[in-house]
Design a protein around this motif. Structure first.
Motif, PDB file in Angstrom:
ATOM      1  N   ILE A 139       0.714  -1.140   0.033  1.00 27.13           N
ATOM      2  CA  ILE A 139      -0.060  -0.166  -0.078  1.00 27.13           C
ATOM      3  C   ILE A 139       0.865   1.166   0.030  1.00 27.13           C
ATOM      4  N   ASP A 140       2.033   1.443   0.516  1.00 29.59           N
ATOM      5  CA  ASP A 140       2.736   2.372   0.859  1.00 29.59           C
ATOM      6  C   ASP A 140       3.552   2.794  -0.649  1.00 29.59           C
ATOM      7  N   GLU A 141       3.462   1.702  -1.477  1.00 32.17           N
ATOM      8  CA  GLU A 141       4.219   2.069  -2.868  1.00 32.17           C
ATOM      9  C   GLU A 141       3.071   2.477  -4.021  1.00 32.17           C
ATOM     10  N   CYS A 142       1.738   2.362  -3.568  1.00 26.24           N
ATOM     11  CA  CYS A 142       0.786   2.813  -4.400  1.00 26.24           C
ATOM     12  C   CYS A 142       0.733   4.289  -4.827  1.00 26.24           C
ATOM     13  N   SER A 143       0.392   4.683  -6.029  1.00 25.27           N
ATOM     14  CA  SER A 143       0.353   6.000  -6.318  1.00 25.27           C
ATOM     15  C   SER A 143      -1.035   6.404  -5.960  1.00 25.27           C
ATOM     16  N   PRO A 144      -1.434   7.760  -6.123  1.00 26.23           N
ATOM     17  CA  PRO A 144      -2.594   8.206  -5.992  1.00 26.23           C
ATOM     18  C   PRO A 144      -3.528   7.594  -6.920  1.00 26.23           C
ATOM     19  N   GLN A 145      -3.314   7.362  -8.145  1.00 23.00           N
ATOM     20  CA  GLN A 145      -3.949   6.820  -9.300  1.00 23.00           C
ATOM     21  C   GLN A 145      -4.467   5.315  -8.943  1.00 23.00           C
ATOM     22  N   ASP A 146      -3.304   4.579  -8.301  1.00 23.43           N
ATOM     23  CA  ASP A 146      -3.557   3.134  -7.976  1.00 23.43           C
ATOM     24  C   ASP A 146      -4.497   3.202  -6.965  1.00 23.43           C
ATOM     25  N   LEU A 147      -4.540   4.027  -5.980  1.00 29.68           N
ATOM     26  CA  LEU A 147      -5.160   4.104  -4.755  1.00 29.68           C
ATOM     27  C   LEU A 147      -6.879   4.307  -5.249  1.00 29.68           C
ATOM     28  N   PRO A 175     -10.763  -4.629   5.249  1.00 26.15           N
ATOM     29  CA  PRO A 175      -9.298  -4.319   5.555  1.00 26.15           C
ATOM     30  C   PRO A 175      -8.820  -3.676   4.347  1.00 26.15           C
ATOM     31  N   LEU A 176      -9.041  -3.791   3.070  1.00 26.59           N
ATOM     32  CA  LEU A 176      -8.393  -3.197   1.743  1.00 26.59           C
ATOM     33  C   LEU A 176      -8.918  -1.611   1.860  1.00 26.59           C
ATOM     34  N   MET A 177     -10.098  -1.226   2.129  1.00 26.50           N
ATOM     35  CA  MET A 177     -10.560   0.057   2.076  1.00 26.50           C
ATOM     36  C   MET A 177     -10.004   0.913   3.241  1.00 26.50           C
ATOM     37  N   GLN A 178      -9.591   0.199   4.190  1.00 24.36           N
ATOM     38  CA  GLN A 178      -9.032   0.838   5.320  1.00 24.36           C
ATOM     39  C   GLN A 178      -7.560   1.106   5.002  1.00 24.36           C
ATOM     40  N   ALA A 179      -6.816   0.143   4.448  1.00 20.44           N
ATOM     41  CA  ALA A 179      -5.293   0.539   3.956  1.00 20.44           C
ATOM     42  C   ALA A 179      -5.677   1.584   2.914  1.00 20.44           C
ATOM     43  N   LEU A 180      -6.458   1.578   2.016  1.00 19.31           N
ATOM     44  CA  LEU A 180      -6.459   2.614   1.011  1.00 19.31           C
ATOM     45  C   LEU A 180      -6.871   4.156   1.539  1.00 19.31           C
ATOM     46  N   SER A 181      -7.456   3.980   2.465  1.00 22.75           N
ATOM     47  CA  SER A 181      -8.056   5.426   3.179  1.00 22.75           C
ATOM     48  C   SER A 181      -6.860   5.968   4.015  1.00 22.75           C
ATOM     49  N   SER A 182      -6.378   5.055   4.713  1.00 23.71           N
ATOM     50  CA  SER A 182      -4.926   5.509   5.434  1.00 23.71           C
ATOM     51  C   SER A 182      -3.786   6.067   4.398  1.00 23.71           C
ATOM     52  N   ALA A 183      -3.664   5.295   3.273  1.00 21.56           N
ATOM     53  CA  ALA A 183      -2.553   5.691   2.237  1.00 21.56           C
ATOM     54  C   ALA A 183      -3.193   7.164   1.761  1.00 21.56           C
ATOM     55  N   ALA A 184      -4.321   7.184   1.414  1.00 20.65           N
ATOM     56  CA  ALA A 184      -4.931   8.176   0.393  1.00 20.65           C
ATOM     57  C   ALA A 184      -4.775   9.641   1.458  1.00 20.65           C
ATOM     58  N   VAL A 185      -4.989   9.471   2.787  1.00 22.82           N
ATOM     59  CA  VAL A 185      -5.085  10.721   3.476  1.00 22.82           C
ATOM     60  C   VAL A 185      -3.633  11.116   3.515  1.00 22.82           C
ATOM     61  N   ARG A 186      -2.607  10.101   3.682  1.00 19.41           N
ATOM     62  CA  ARG A 186      -0.954  10.634   3.520  1.00 19.41           C
ATOM     63  C   ARG A 186      -0.872  11.386   2.364  1.00 19.41           C
ATOM     64  N   ARG A 187      -1.288  10.925   1.332  1.00 18.82           N
ATOM     65  CA  ARG A 187      -0.993  11.539   0.015  1.00 18.82           C
ATOM     66  C   ARG A 187      -2.060  12.299  -0.475  1.00 18.82           C
ATOM     67  N   ILE A 188      -2.954  12.717   0.104  1.00 24.96           N
ATOM     68  CA  ILE A 188      -4.065  13.457  -0.555  1.00 24.96           C
ATOM     69  C   ILE A 188      -3.699  14.794  -1.464  1.00 24.96           C
ATOM     70  N   SER A 189      -2.415  15.462  -0.913  1.00 24.94           N
ATOM     71  CA  SER A 189      -2.141  16.661  -1.839  1.00 24.94           C
ATOM     72  C   SER A 189      -1.804  16.192  -3.186  1.00 24.94           C
ATOM     73  N   GLU A 190      -1.738  14.808  -3.410  1.00 20.83           N
ATOM     74  CA  GLU A 190      -1.090  14.450  -4.799  1.00 20.83           C
ATOM     75  C   GLU A 190      -2.197  14.085  -5.699  1.00 20.83           C
ATOM     76  N   PHE A 191      -3.451  13.862  -5.267  1.00 21.97           N
ATOM     77  CA  PHE A 191      -4.530  13.500  -5.842  1.00 21.97           C
ATOM     78  C   PHE A 191      -5.194  14.379  -6.791  1.00 21.97           C
ATOM     79  N   GLU A 192      -5.532  13.963  -8.107  1.00 21.22           N
ATOM     80  CA  GLU A 192      -6.219  14.992  -9.037  1.00 21.22           C
ATOM     81  C   GLU A 192      -7.893  14.933  -8.768  1.00 21.22           C
TER      82      GLU A 192
END
Length: 250
Positions: free
Chosen positions: A83-91, A107-124
């Motif tokens: 999950i930590d290697e996923c790009s915003p587009q992957d997430l 479990p997947l959605m929780q992992a995706l959500s945590s990773a998305a919060v950390r990288r939210i500034s990179e989301f389009e």
């Protein structure tokens, strides 16, 4: 092409498998035998898939509405590990794909959500709206992620198209998150994109504002006019949602 791929499927690398699945889904061509072979080979080699291979493969399954539970489970487990290697587009693509086929993998959605919060500034814009739509579709009320997405969406609302605006509004209303700054910010660009707004987007916007009990007269008048223009394209659900929205706010 499918016949040739089937002969050589055992030689396909992860990128070959994901590219083949992606290509057939882009052309909306479902070849059951080929997809079954891709699935079996992908499961065997899932441990060497990269994050983009995983997200492209699951996106292809969802686009072709293929509910391949063994492959989805393998992709989920591999995605969580990486999950930590996923790009915003992957997430965003992974969340969208699982929601689109109706899989509520917490479990997947929780992992995706945590990773998305950390990288939210990179989301389009598309990634933000797809992610919010995905969580709302499978009823995952992740308030920290929605707060982060709302703040990010506010800062780039002018980049949102008609679909992103309607999906975001629909998601907030579905989960009953009354983020007034974002809802009000959606109104102005929604007015400017009405010419490209499809009947489903009109219905979703009207429904969202009604569900949240917000009376934006200017927007609602414009949506009413646009719904009349696009009446011939409307599905039964579009018509019902639009009618309910205006009746609820009357």
């Amino acid at each position: 092409m499918a016949a040739a791929a089937l002969v050589n499927i055992s030689e396909f690398l992860p990128q070959d498998l994901s590219n083949m699945a992606w290509a057939f889904s882009v052309f909306v061509v479902f070849h059951a035998t080929l997809m079954n072979a891709i699935s079996a080979q992908a499961i065997r080699s899932i441990s060497i898939f990269e994050t983009q291979n995983l997200s492209n493969t699951v996106w292809a399954l969802a686009t072709c509405t293929v509910l391949d539970l063994p492959l989805l489970a393998s992709i989920s487990a591999a995605s969580i590990q990486m999950i930590d290697e996923c790009s915003p587009q992957d997430l965003g693509n992974t969340a969208w794909a699982f929601a689109s086929v109706g899989i509520r993998d917490l479990p997947l959605m929780q992992a995706l959500s945590s990773a998305a919060v950390r990288r939210i500034s990179e989301f389009e814009a598309q990634g933000l709206s797809n992610t919010s739509w995905s969580l709302a579709t499978i009823a995952v009320a992740d308030e920290p992620l929605f707060e982060a997405m709302a703040a990010a969406a506010l800062s780039r609302i002018t980049a949102f198209g008609a679909q992103e605006l309607s999906n975001t509004a629909w998601s907030l209303a579905t989960l009953e998150y009354l983020y007034l700054p974002l809802i009000h910010a959606i109104s102005s660009p929604a007015l400017h994109t009405l010419a490209e707004t499809k009947s489903q987007h009109v219905a979703n916007l009207a429904w969202a504002f009604a569900k949240l009990g917000l009376v934006d007269v200017t927007l609602l008048d414009a949506l009413a006019l646009r719904s009349c223009v696009a009446l011939g394209q409307a599905s039964g659900q579009d018509l019902a949602n639009t009618a309910w929205a205006f009746a609820a706010l009357s």
